[in-house]
Motif scaffolding. Structure first.
Motif, PDB file in Angstrom:
ATOM      1  N   MET A   1     -14.070  15.586  -9.066  1.00  0.00           N
ATOM      2  CA  MET A   1     -13.891  14.198  -8.604  1.00  0.00           C
ATOM      3  C   MET A   1     -12.402  13.864  -8.570  1.00  0.00           C
ATOM      4  O   MET A   1     -11.683  14.107  -9.544  1.00  0.00           O
ATOM      5  N   SER A   2     -11.926  13.312  -7.451  1.00  0.00           N
ATOM      6  CA  SER A   2     -10.515  12.956  -7.333  1.00  0.00           C
ATOM      7  C   SER A   2     -10.209  11.739  -8.200  1.00  0.00           C
ATOM      8  O   SER A   2     -11.098  10.929  -8.507  1.00  0.00           O
ATOM      9  N   ARG A   3      -8.955  11.604  -8.580  1.00  0.00           N
ATOM     10  CA  ARG A   3      -8.564  10.559  -9.522  1.00  0.00           C
ATOM     11  C   ARG A   3      -7.667   9.518  -8.855  1.00  0.00           C
ATOM     12  O   ARG A   3      -6.887   9.835  -7.951  1.00  0.00           O
ATOM     13  N   VAL A   4      -7.787   8.292  -9.337  1.00  0.00           N
ATOM     14  CA  VAL A   4      -6.935   7.187  -8.919  1.00  0.00           C
ATOM     15  C   VAL A   4      -6.246   6.648 -10.163  1.00  0.00           C
ATOM     16  O   VAL A   4      -6.911   6.285 -11.142  1.00  0.00           O
ATOM     17  N   LEU A   5      -4.916   6.596 -10.136  1.00  0.00           N
ATOM     18  CA  LEU A   5      -4.145   6.067 -11.251  1.00  0.00           C
ATOM     19  C   LEU A   5      -3.890   4.580 -11.019  1.00  0.00           C
ATOM     20  O   LEU A   5      -3.423   4.178  -9.956  1.00  0.00           O
ATOM     21  N   VAL A   6      -4.204   3.767 -12.014  1.00  0.00           N
ATOM     22  CA  VAL A   6      -3.951   2.334 -11.969  1.00  0.00           C
ATOM     23  C   VAL A   6      -2.821   2.025 -12.949  1.00  0.00           C
ATOM     24  O   VAL A   6      -2.966   2.280 -14.149  1.00  0.00           O
ATOM     25  N   THR A   7      -1.712   1.472 -12.447  1.00  0.00           N
ATOM     26  CA  THR A   7      -0.584   1.204 -13.340  1.00  0.00           C
ATOM     27  C   THR A   7      -0.782  -0.150 -14.027  1.00  0.00           C
ATOM     28  O   THR A   7      -0.006  -1.086 -13.876  1.00  0.00           O
ATOM     29  N   GLY A   8      -1.847  -0.222 -14.782  1.00  0.00           N
ATOM     30  CA  GLY A   8      -2.217  -1.401 -15.535  1.00  0.00           C
ATOM     31  C   GLY A   8      -3.324  -1.021 -16.495  1.00  0.00           C
ATOM     32  O   GLY A   8      -3.710   0.158 -16.577  1.00  0.00           O
ATOM     33  N   ALA A   9      -3.836  -2.010 -17.222  1.00  0.00           N
ATOM     34  CA  ALA A   9      -4.862  -1.723 -18.222  1.00  0.00           C
ATOM     35  C   ALA A   9      -6.270  -1.980 -17.714  1.00  0.00           C
ATOM     36  O   ALA A   9      -7.243  -1.603 -18.368  1.00  0.00           O
ATOM     37  N   ASP A  10      -6.379  -2.631 -16.552  1.00  0.00           N
ATOM     38  CA  ASP A  10      -7.707  -3.000 -16.072  1.00  0.00           C
ATOM     39  C   ASP A  10      -7.682  -3.233 -14.572  1.00  0.00           C
ATOM     40  O   ASP A  10      -6.620  -3.269 -13.946  1.00  0.00           O
ATOM     41  N   LEU A  11      -8.869  -3.419 -14.032  1.00  0.00           N
ATOM     42  CA  LEU A  11      -9.065  -3.678 -12.611  1.00  0.00           C
ATOM     43  C   LEU A  11     -10.351  -4.492 -12.490  1.00  0.00           C
ATOM     44  O   LEU A  11     -11.278  -4.297 -13.282  1.00  0.00           O
ATOM     45  N   ALA A  12     -10.398  -5.405 -11.537  1.00  0.00           N
ATOM     46  CA  ALA A  12     -11.593  -6.233 -11.381  1.00  0.00           C
ATOM     47  C   ALA A  12     -12.838  -5.355 -11.231  1.00  0.00           C
ATOM     48  O   ALA A  12     -12.795  -4.325 -10.551  1.00  0.00           O
ATOM     49  N   PRO A  13     -13.949  -5.740 -11.860  1.00  0.00           N
ATOM     50  CA  PRO A  13     -15.180  -4.942 -11.758  1.00  0.00           C
ATOM     51  C   PRO A  13     -15.598  -4.664 -10.316  1.00  0.00           C
ATOM     52  O   PRO A  13     -16.118  -3.595 -10.011  1.00  0.00           O
ATOM     53  N   GLN A  14     -15.357  -5.619  -9.423  1.00  0.00           N
ATOM     54  CA  GLN A  14     -15.723  -5.423  -8.021  1.00  0.00           C
ATOM     55  C   GLN A  14     -14.909  -4.292  -7.401  1.00  0.00           C
ATOM     56  O   GLN A  14     -15.412  -3.537  -6.558  1.00  0.00           O
ATOM     57  N   ALA A  15     -13.638  -4.159  -7.816  1.00  0.00           N
ATOM     58  CA  ALA A  15     -12.797  -3.074  -7.322  1.00  0.00           C
ATOM     59  C   ALA A  15     -13.215  -1.742  -7.927  1.00  0.00           C
ATOM     60  O   ALA A  15     -13.252  -0.712  -7.244  1.00  0.00           O
ATOM     61  N   VAL A  16     -13.550  -1.778  -9.204  1.00  0.00           N
ATOM     62  CA  VAL A  16     -14.023  -0.559  -9.872  1.00  0.00           C
ATOM     63  C   VAL A  16     -15.283  -0.038  -9.191  1.00  0.00           C
ATOM     64  O   VAL A  16     -15.443   1.173  -8.968  1.00  0.00           O
ATOM     65  N   GLU A  17     -16.147  -0.959  -8.810  1.00  0.00           N
ATOM     66  CA  GLU A  17     -17.384  -0.564  -8.136  1.00  0.00           C
ATOM     67  C   GLU A  17     -17.083   0.102  -6.790  1.00  0.00           C
ATOM     68  O   GLU A  17     -17.710   1.106  -6.425  1.00  0.00           O
ATOM     69  N   LEU A  18     -16.119  -0.450  -6.054  1.00  0.00           N
ATOM     70  CA  LEU A  18     -15.748   0.142  -4.769  1.00  0.00           C
ATOM     71  C   LEU A  18     -15.215   1.566  -4.936  1.00  0.00           C
ATOM     72  O   LEU A  18     -15.383   2.410  -4.058  1.00  0.00           O
ATOM     73  N   LEU A  19     -14.572   1.821  -6.072  1.00  0.00           N
ATOM     74  CA  LEU A  19     -13.952   3.124  -6.325  1.00  0.00           C
ATOM     75  C   LEU A  19     -14.861   4.041  -7.138  1.00  0.00           C
ATOM     76  O   LEU A  19     -14.385   4.981  -7.785  1.00  0.00           O
ATOM     77  N   ALA A  20     -16.152   3.801  -7.097  1.00  0.00           N
ATOM     78  CA  ALA A  20     -17.109   4.559  -7.915  1.00  0.00           C
ATOM     79  C   ALA A  20     -17.072   6.061  -7.625  1.00  0.00           C
ATOM     80  O   ALA A  20     -17.437   6.862  -8.490  1.00  0.00           O
ATOM     81  N   GLY A  21     -16.643   6.443  -6.442  1.00  0.00           N
ATOM     82  CA  GLY A  21     -16.577   7.867  -6.116  1.00  0.00           C
ATOM     83  C   GLY A  21     -15.347   8.559  -6.659  1.00  0.00           C
ATOM     84  O   GLY A  21     -15.147   9.759  -6.410  1.00  0.00           O
ATOM     85  N   HIS A  22     -14.507   7.838  -7.398  1.00  0.00           N
ATOM     86  CA  HIS A  22     -13.266   8.396  -7.957  1.00  0.00           C
ATOM     87  C   HIS A  22     -13.214   8.137  -9.464  1.00  0.00           C
ATOM     88  O   HIS A  22     -13.785   7.170  -9.961  1.00  0.00           O
ATOM     89  N   GLU A  23     -12.501   8.984 -10.155  1.00  0.00           N
ATOM     90  CA  GLU A  23     -12.271   8.765 -11.586  1.00  0.00           C
ATOM     91  C   GLU A  23     -11.017   7.917 -11.739  1.00  0.00           C
ATOM     92  O   GLU A  23      -9.959   8.255 -11.199  1.00  0.00           O
ATOM     93  N   LEU A  24     -11.129   6.802 -12.467  1.00  0.00           N
ATOM     94  CA  LEU A  24      -9.988   5.910 -12.651  1.00  0.00           C
ATOM     95  C   LEU A  24      -9.253   6.246 -13.940  1.00  0.00           C
ATOM     96  O   LEU A  24      -9.856   6.457 -14.987  1.00  0.00           O
ATOM     97  N   VAL A  25      -7.924   6.285 -13.838  1.00  0.00           N
ATOM     98  CA  VAL A  25      -7.064   6.521 -14.990  1.00  0.00           C
ATOM     99  C   VAL A  25      -6.177   5.292 -15.137  1.00  0.00           C
ATOM    100  O   VAL A  25      -5.445   4.925 -14.204  1.00  0.00           O
ATOM    101  N   PHE A  26      -6.225   4.625 -16.302  1.00  0.00           N
ATOM    102  CA  PHE A  26      -5.454   3.405 -16.517  1.00  0.00           C
ATOM    103  C   PHE A  26      -4.205   3.709 -17.349  1.00  0.00           C
ATOM    104  O   PHE A  26      -4.272   4.393 -18.371  1.00  0.00           O
TER     105      PHE A  26
END
Length: 308
Positions: A1-26
């Motif tokens: 699974m490809s990864r998305v780096l978020v330069t913060g501690a969180d992201l709106a749940p609606q955005a997290v849901e959109l990115l469900a096909g990727h692994e999020l790294v905070f």
């Protein structure tokens, strides 16, 4: 699974849901460049969502699979766009996602300055009643200069027009302005405005746009509002203009260095109304910016070939 780096501690749940096909790294609330380089080396993200910190060439080079950098907001001055272009990395922004929030903050700062909201509140809490001695400024019929006529600047202009203000606007890139915005050159902004509100992106061409020379060309008693980027203002020149009375009041939501360091000359200055770069920080804008940032990066990834 490809990864998305978020330069913060969180992201709106609606955005997290959109990115469900990727692994999020905070990256946490205040990531340094070293933090981001280390995270890129460890996770090799295909995309970065930029909330806090700066993304420069070193960060990009630490992520060989990186294809897109998506700003959680509209200002991309914290991203080295030339470095991204040289590496074939797209930079996208959530333009307009926080327009309501930031324009409302600009209006709040303008009104706070014109009506002495902060000073009168402090006097009232201290037991004073200044009705016989205080006079506020009436904005109706006065002229406001709006520098930058994107989604935020135009929304602010509409609210200023609703107050009965004459609205002058400068933006070399804006087209088809509404009837209530009079297009002018910068010289007219300085010369004719009773208040000026900054809504333009920060570039190397306009850094220090508000300086000793431009402030001297303004009407005495100007109100200055900045909810854009702190680098647009020469802070020492503004402080001098406030103390001389050339600028009557200023309402600022962004600063040259953030967070503001203890002992900054602005602290304790009675002619300044300050907020900690929260113009775009509302519950609604948090969702809007997160969703827009997620959609923007997904659009870019959908157009590009998958990594080998």
């Amino acid at each position: 699974m490809s990864r998305v780096l978020v330069t913060g501690a969180d992201l709106a749940p609606q955005a997290v849901e959109l990115l469900a096909g990727h692994e999020l790294v905070f990256a946490g609330k205040a990531p340094t460049e070293e933090d981001l380089v280390a995270l890129c080396r460890a996770h090799d993200p295909v995309a970065i969502i930029v909330r806090y910190g700066k993304v420069g060439a070193a960060v990009m080079d630490a992520a060989p699979s990186l294809k897109v950098i998506s700003k959680h907001g509209s200002g991309t001055d914290t991203i080295d766009k030339a470095a991204a272009r040289a590496r074939g990395i797209e930079v996208v922004a959530a333009v307009g996602a926080n327009a309501a929030a930031v324009s409302e903050q600009a209006l709040a700062l303008l009104l706070a300055c014109a009506k002495s909201v902060v000073a009168l509140d402090a006097r009232m809490h201290a037991g004073h009643w200044d009705k016989a001695t205080h006079k506020s400024l009436e904005l109706g019929g006065r002229t406001v200069g709006v520098v930058g006529l994107g989604a935020i600047g135009l929304r602010f202009a509409r609210m200023a027009d609703a107050l009965g203000m004459r609205v002058l606007g400068f933006d070399p890139f804006a087209n088809q302005l509404p009837a209530y915005v009079q297009r002018v050159e910068l010289d007219a902004i300085w010369r004719e405005s009773d208040a000026i509100s900054l809504h333009c992106p920060l570039t190397e061409d306009n850094r220090g746009l508000v300086n000793a020379e431009t402030l001297a060309r303004c009407k005495r008693g100007l109100i200055l509002v900045n909810t854009a980027r702190g680098g647009l203002i020469d802070e020492a020149a503004l402080l001098a203009a406030l103390r001389s009375g050339q600028v009557a009041m200023a309402g600022l939501d962004s600063f040259a260095a953030e967070p503001m360091a203890p002992g900054h000359p602005f602290q304790g200055e009675p002619k300044l109304v300050l907020s900690p770069h929260i113009g775009g920080v509302t519950s609604d804008a948090y969702v809007n910016m997160g969703v827009a940032a997620a959609r923007n990066l997904l659009d870019v990834l959908a157009r590009q070939p998958a990594a080998a």
